[in-house]
Design an enzyme around this catalytic site. Sequence first.
Site, PDB file in Angstrom:
ATOM      1  N   ASN A 108      -7.436  -3.544  14.371  1.00 36.51           N
ATOM      2  CA  ASN A 108      -8.835  -3.873  14.062  1.00 36.51           C
ATOM      3  C   ASN A 108      -8.945  -5.064  13.112  1.00 36.51           C
ATOM      4  OD1 ASN A 108      -7.945  -2.821  11.663  1.00 36.51           O
ATOM      5  ND2 ASN A 108      -9.387  -1.116  11.577  1.00 36.51           N
ATOM      6  N   HIS A 165      -7.226  -5.468  10.219  1.00 35.66           N
ATOM      7  CA  HIS A 165      -7.005  -5.231   8.786  1.00 35.66           C
ATOM      8  C   HIS A 165      -5.692  -5.864   8.312  1.00 35.66           C
ATOM      9  CE1 HIS A 165      -4.898  -1.081   9.625  1.00 35.66           C
ATOM     10  NE2 HIS A 165      -3.979  -1.995   9.411  1.00 35.66           N
ATOM     11  N   ASP A 178       0.814  -1.217   0.000  1.00 35.58           N
ATOM     12  CA  ASP A 178       0.000   0.000   0.000  1.00 35.58           C
ATOM     13  C   ASP A 178       0.849   1.269   0.000  1.00 35.58           C
ATOM     14  OD1 ASP A 178       0.898  -0.527   2.628  1.00 35.58           O
ATOM     15  OD2 ASP A 178      -1.071  -1.204   3.259  1.00 35.58           O
ATOM     16  N   GLU A 199     -10.013  -2.495   5.573  1.00 35.61           N
ATOM     17  CA  GLU A 199     -10.607  -2.282   6.886  1.00 35.61           C
ATOM     18  C   GLU A 199     -11.839  -3.169   7.096  1.00 35.61           C
ATOM     19  OE1 GLU A 199      -8.735  -0.762   8.758  1.00 35.61           O
ATOM     20  OE2 GLU A 199      -8.324   1.328   8.266  1.00 35.61           O
TER      21      GLU A 199
HETATM   22  C1  F6R Z   1       1.383  -1.516   6.133  1.00 32.51           C
HETATM   23  C2  F6R Z   1       0.100  -2.222   6.182  1.00 32.51           C
HETATM   24  C3  F6R Z   1      -0.696  -2.287   7.445  1.00 32.51           C
HETATM   25  C4  F6R Z   1       0.159  -2.541   8.680  1.00 32.51           C
HETATM   26  C5  F6R Z   1      -0.719  -2.611   9.923  1.00 32.51           C
HETATM   27  C6  F6R Z   1       0.111  -2.787  11.192  1.00 32.51           C
HETATM   28  O1  F6R Z   1       1.970  -1.621   4.852  1.00 32.51           O
HETATM   29  O2  F6R Z   1      -0.350  -2.712   5.198  1.00 32.51           O
HETATM   30  O3  F6R Z   1      -1.650  -3.310   7.318  1.00 32.51           O
HETATM   31  O4  F6R Z   1       0.862  -3.744   8.518  1.00 32.51           O
HETATM   32  O5  F6R Z   1      -1.461  -1.426  10.031  1.00 32.51           O
HETATM   33  O6  F6R Z   1       0.873  -1.642  11.396  1.00 32.51           O
HETATM   34  P1  F6R Z   1       2.037  -1.620  12.480  1.00 32.51           P
HETATM   35  O7  F6R Z   1       3.047  -2.609  12.037  1.00 32.51           O
HETATM   36  O8  F6R Z   1       2.590  -0.221  12.437  1.00 32.51           O
HETATM   37  O9  F6R Z   1       1.407  -1.978  13.778  1.00 32.51           O
END
Ligand code: F6R
Length: 260
Positions: free
Chosen positions: A136, A138, A67, A143
């Site tokens: 959450n 994702h 992303d 989401e």
């Molecule tokens: C990032 C991504 C998100 C993160 C997730 C966890 O490229 O796709 O899904 O992996 O939000 O974020 P952290 O590792 O910062 O807790």
Amino acid sequence: MEILLRPQAAEASYRAARVIARLVREKPACVLGLATGRTPVLLYRELARLHREENLDFSRVTTFNLDEYVGLPASHPQSYRWFMEEEFFRYINIDRKNTNLPDGCASDLRQECRDYEKRISAAGGIDLQVLGLGSNGHIGFNEPTGSLGSRTWVKILSQQTMKDNSELFENSADVPRHCITMGIGTIMEARHCLVMAFGPKKSHAVAAMIEGPITSMCPASVLQFHPRTTIVLDEPAAAGLSNLEHYRWIEQNKLDWQKY
Ligand code: F6R
């Protein structure tokens, strides 16, 4: 689902690095799907060490990130292109031409999403996709309640995710609300998914992903349908699981070729 439990995030990240290193050694021109965020930082450090000290060769590897924020150019320190350069690419011998992230500043975002899917297909699909887990549930920025069959598209971040990500921005008002993310359908086509989750804030989502029902309320739960998912956890992230002893038993009884 293959579940690997380690006491701390560092050991869990070393294990995840071994999963990737094995693939890169067996298939030097492999296609890796990568993630950003706090979770994979130690993984990237360990892979950089393996490159430096054990000649792990990334020269033929292609990467696709999950992303990118809409509206942040590659030169912005909070863009994911910048993150990948700072945390990983600059430490390994990857050819930048082979590194792909969606362009969140493209003049036609919808076309950019379609092109990203085409680029993944043209590269032969993703051999291994690294995934962090949102608090959450994702994966990517898919989401809760979004389609479990979605493709790469422009998504609106939930308020929970914006709050979680605001720690990484100086000013929480600067957190973008939109991103381009691979869809759940795109992620599910990766041949191997490697999920990493660390810390107590992830324990609820981890339990829902592994032991809960398959539901768009926890997008990561769809991985229960994936033929090959490895999940690497530290103890705080695993604390909400009911079957911990079973996962330990399975890991202890693996045949040699099943271990990383
Ligand atoms: C990032 C991504 C998100 C993160 C997730 C966890 O490229 O796709 O899904 O992996 O939000 O974020 P952290 O590792 O910062 O807790």
